[in-house]
Enzyme design. Sequence first.
Site, short mmCIF file in Angstrom:
data_model
loop_
_atom_site.label_atom_id
_atom_site.label_comp_id
_atom_site.label_asym_id
_atom_site.label_seq_id
_atom_site.Cartn_x
_atom_site.Cartn_y
_atom_site.Cartn_z
CG HIS A 54 127.07 -67.91 -4.96
ND1 HIS A 54 126.92 -69.01 -5.76
CD2 HIS A 54 126.72 -66.84 -5.71
CE1 HIS A 54 126.50 -68.61 -6.96
NE2 HIS A 54 126.37 -67.31 -6.95
CG ASP A 104 124.47 -60.91 -5.80
OD1 ASP A 104 124.59 -60.49 -6.94
OD2 ASP A 104 124.17 -62.08 -5.53
C1 MLT Z 1 125.00 -65.49 -11.49
O1 MLT Z 1 126.03 -64.83 -11.63
O2 MLT Z 1 124.31 -65.84 -12.44
C2 MLT Z 1 124.54 -65.77 -10.10
O3 MLT Z 1 125.58 -65.91 -9.19
C3 MLT Z 1 123.49 -66.81 -10.02
C4 MLT Z 1 123.89 -68.25 -10.22
O4 MLT Z 1 125.00 -68.57 -10.59
O5 MLT Z 1 123.02 -69.11 -10.01
#
Ligand code: MLT
Length: 417
Positions: free
Chosen positions: A299, A356
């Site tokens: 992430h 995800d």
């Molecule tokens: C989110 O939950 O919005 C995603 O992980 C994307 C992010 O945090 O940039």
Amino acid sequence: LTVDGKSYSFPVLEGSEHEKAFDISALRDQTGYVTLDRGYKNTGATQSAITFLDGEEGILRYRGYSIEDLASKASFLEVAYLLIYGELPTANQYETFSNGIRRHTLVNEDMRKIFDGFPVSAHPMCVLASLVSAMSAFYPDSYEGNKNPDLHIVRLLAKLPTLATWSYKRALGHPINYPKNQLDYIPNFLHMMFALPVEDYKVDPVVAEALNVLLILHADHEQNCSTSTVRLVGSSQANLYSSISAGISALWGPLHGGANQEVIEMLEDIKADGGDVGKYIDMAKNAKTTGFRLFGFGHRVYKNFDPRAKIIKKAADDVLAKLGVNDPVLEIAKGLEEAALNDPYFVQRKLYPNVDFYSGIIYRALGIPTNMFTVMFAIGRLPGWIAQWKEMREQKEPIGRPRQIYTGATLREFVPL
Ligand code: MLT
């Protein structure tokens, strides 16, 4: 920059004219010389009291409450109230809030005429963004003086699941299911999605619980692409519906909300290629030469692990076991996860499956089609967007105006043809 007491109050980009004019290379490794450039006020960090996130430690809290606690003990609407109003609701506050949402699930029939104008093949996210934007037209007091903000908040929370299910039903050629307001928020959504009009739909508690967890885990994630879009659009005093519609559009992009769709598509590709998990693990390890990217691992923010992934993995296991799902794609997902978690290459690089990776697996097991995955994300993220929009307005933040650094031509002389 302040250098030896002398101030330079402009941004310096690597390779830019500014950098050439002022040799800052000697300062690169020094710290303590940076002072605030007021010109950055609209593009700099936003102050917010909603979500705390520590990417190094893998910590995520809403209004000070740990995501683990909320996901295991709270309902999605309690979390929505917490995010939007800053405190968990009392029993009375919860009753008023959730009953308000129950009363507003129906959508004006004239919105159906707008909806009917879309091609049947339209992606549900563009339908959703358009219909949310159209809500301004039906509730003009939302933009004329921004009246009744709490009522619009309740309306939007109530109607988004109804609007979301419309496009799903239509793509199937089914009549839409009107909401059944004796049902709670998540069972009502599942009823609108899956019940045949004649059927007395029974919602499986394991499925409802898994969706509750999923929506809570997606409810806010501080300043990501869609959330800062909502704040930026709202900073012009645009009303709630327009601002959230912009957030939905931002979320639609494959780099943001579309990631779990890419996971499932990747799994489908692996299946079509014979389902050899080991081959794809090797390809991921040699990404530079193979060009293969393992979607749903790692992430951008979390350097260690995505705290949402641990929770969602359990929900995925529970749902798959309860539904007795035997889907080869899901078996491939489990195989990839197991192989990666036991492979030093992935372990050393802390490349763990992220939120995800698992969310798509759950949606797939529940029978939610791939093009609805981002819609599910939008339903979950709505309270966070609302909270951020409300906070931005209450903090009286100035209108956003991202700073531009000009990189184009210098003055050129116009020569007529
Ligand atoms: C989110 O939950 O919005 C995603 O992980 C994307 C992010 O945090 O940039």
